[in-house]
Structure formats: C-alpha cells, structure tokens
Design a protein around this motif. Structure first.
Motif, PDB file in Angstrom:
ATOM      1  N   LYS A   4       0.765  -1.139   0.048  1.00 55.56           N
ATOM      2  CA  LYS A   4      -0.135   0.012  -0.039  1.00 55.56           C
ATOM      3  C   LYS A   4       0.909   1.559  -0.014  1.00 55.56           C
ATOM      4  CE  LYS A   4      -4.177  -2.012   0.630  1.00 55.56           C
ATOM      5  NZ  LYS A   4      -5.269  -1.740  -0.137  1.00 55.56           N
ATOM      6  N   ARG A   5       0.446   2.113  -0.739  1.00 59.53           N
ATOM      7  CA  ARG A   5       1.371   3.509  -0.959  1.00 59.53           C
ATOM      8  C   ARG A   5       0.629   4.494   0.015  1.00 59.53           C
ATOM      9  NH1 ARG A   5       0.343   3.304  -6.737  1.00 59.53           N
ATOM     10  NH2 ARG A   5       1.814   1.644  -6.924  1.00 59.53           N
ATOM     11  N   TYR A  28       4.814  -0.469   4.145  1.00 56.99           N
ATOM     12  CA  TYR A  28       4.224   0.485   3.237  1.00 56.99           C
ATOM     13  C   TYR A  28       5.269   1.123   2.465  1.00 56.99           C
ATOM     14  CZ  TYR A  28       0.213   0.163   6.527  1.00 56.99           C
ATOM     15  OH  TYR A  28      -1.112  -0.516   7.258  1.00 56.99           O
ATOM     16  N   ASP A  47      -0.374   7.751  -7.169  1.00 59.37           N
ATOM     17  CA  ASP A  47      -1.604   7.345  -7.103  1.00 59.37           C
ATOM     18  C   ASP A  47      -1.806   6.531  -5.658  1.00 59.37           C
ATOM     19  OD1 ASP A  47      -4.421   6.777  -7.581  1.00 59.37           O
ATOM     20  OD2 ASP A  47      -3.766   4.842  -8.267  1.00 59.37           O
ATOM     21  N   ASP A  49      -2.640   4.946  -1.724  1.00 54.92           N
ATOM     22  CA  ASP A  49      -4.026   4.468  -1.424  1.00 54.92           C
ATOM     23  C   ASP A  49      -4.364   5.223   0.088  1.00 54.92           C
ATOM     24  OD1 ASP A  49      -3.953   1.967  -2.578  1.00 54.92           O
ATOM     25  OD2 ASP A  49      -2.040   1.802  -1.986  1.00 54.92           O
ATOM     26  N   TYR A  74     -10.034  12.085  -5.969  1.00 56.68           N
ATOM     27  CA  TYR A  74      -9.962  10.767  -5.224  1.00 56.68           C
ATOM     28  C   TYR A  74     -10.768  10.652  -3.868  1.00 56.68           C
ATOM     29  CZ  TYR A  74      -5.325  10.809  -7.642  1.00 56.68           C
ATOM     30  OH  TYR A  74      -4.349  10.872  -8.582  1.00 56.68           O
ATOM     31  N   MET A  77     -10.143   8.117  -1.210  1.00 59.21           N
ATOM     32  CA  MET A  77      -9.045   8.036  -0.425  1.00 59.21           C
ATOM     33  C   MET A  77      -8.909   8.490   0.852  1.00 59.21           C
ATOM     34  SD  MET A  77      -5.257   9.751  -1.440  1.00 59.21           S
ATOM     35  CE  MET A  77      -5.084   8.813  -2.954  1.00 59.21           C
ATOM     36  N   LEU A 126      -7.465   1.728   5.958  1.00 58.79           N
ATOM     37  CA  LEU A 126      -7.091   0.660   4.883  1.00 58.79           C
ATOM     38  C   LEU A 126      -7.622  -0.796   5.122  1.00 58.79           C
ATOM     39  CD1 LEU A 126      -3.406   1.690   3.984  1.00 58.79           C
ATOM     40  CD2 LEU A 126      -5.164   2.517   2.904  1.00 58.79           C
TER      41      LEU A 126
END
Length: 128
Positions: A4-5, A28, A47, A49, A74, A77, A126
């Motif tokens: 996950k970013r 991460y 992009d 998360d 987004y 997000m 998340l």
C-alpha cells in the motif's frame, strides 16, 4: 501482494524521516513531500492509497486546501490530518471533520503522534 502506498506531506523533515522509517518497516511504500504543491504533484504521479497531511505548511491552511483537492479527484482516498496547533487555535479539528466541505479528512491526530497510534489508524482506514 502489492504494498500500500502512503503519501506523507509535512514541512518537518524530522517527522518525515521518522514516520517514513516506521511505515516502511510496517510494509508500506511511503511517498513524501514537504509542501502542498510537491504533495499534489506526487499524488498525481504515484496514486497513493492513503494521505497523511500536516495542517500548516507554507501557508496555515495548506493541509485543508490539499485535503479538499484530494477529495475532488480521489473521493474514496482516506486522509489523516496531523497538527500540533489545536491548543493554539482552539479549533476542535475532530468535531470539524463533521463538515467535510471545511475539513474533508477521515481521521485527525494531534502531534506528537505515537507511532503505534499512527499505524493503527492507517490500518483501520485501509481495512488491513
């Protein structure tokens, strides 16, 4: 499984370094920026998360402005807002989140943030 970013935007290089190390060790991918403009650029290129934003950067409202910009492009997000100014301003940021047009954040944390509190909040948002 793809990492996950997380986009971390704060004008405090020490905080960025500390949180980047903590989040990297938790698995991460961390993308960092030191101001709103750099953060928006990295947001579009990477992009992420989830975004973690300081409230006050170059301008005292940069975090709010960036959160609004993120939610336009987004809307799903998650955004965590960080600040150490609630005592100074008297603003109850947690209550302000009830009005997403003013503060479109999903969570608000006071600085200094304990590392585990940050990680727990990220994982909750998340759904890890």
């Amino acid at each position: 499984m793809e990492k996950k970013r997380i986009l971390l935007v704060d004008d405090d290089p020490d905080l960025i370094s500390a949180f980047e190390a903590i989040l990297y060790n938790k698995g991460y991918e961390v993308i960092t920026a030191i101001n709103k403009n750099e953060g928006i650029d990295k947001l579009r290129k990477n992009d992420p998360d989830l975004a973690i934003l300081d409230v006050m950067m170059d301008e005292e409202h940069d975090g709010f402005d960036m959160a609004r910009e993120i939610k336009k492009s987004y809307p799903e997000m998650p955004i965590i807002m960080l600040t150490g100014i609630s005592d100074i301003t008297g603003v109850n940021f947690r209550a302000a989140m009830a009005d997403p047009s003013w503060l479109p954040a999903d969570e608000y944390l006071d600085k200094p943030v304990q590392p585990q509190e940050l990680v727990d909040t990220i994982e909750e948002l998340l759904n890890n």
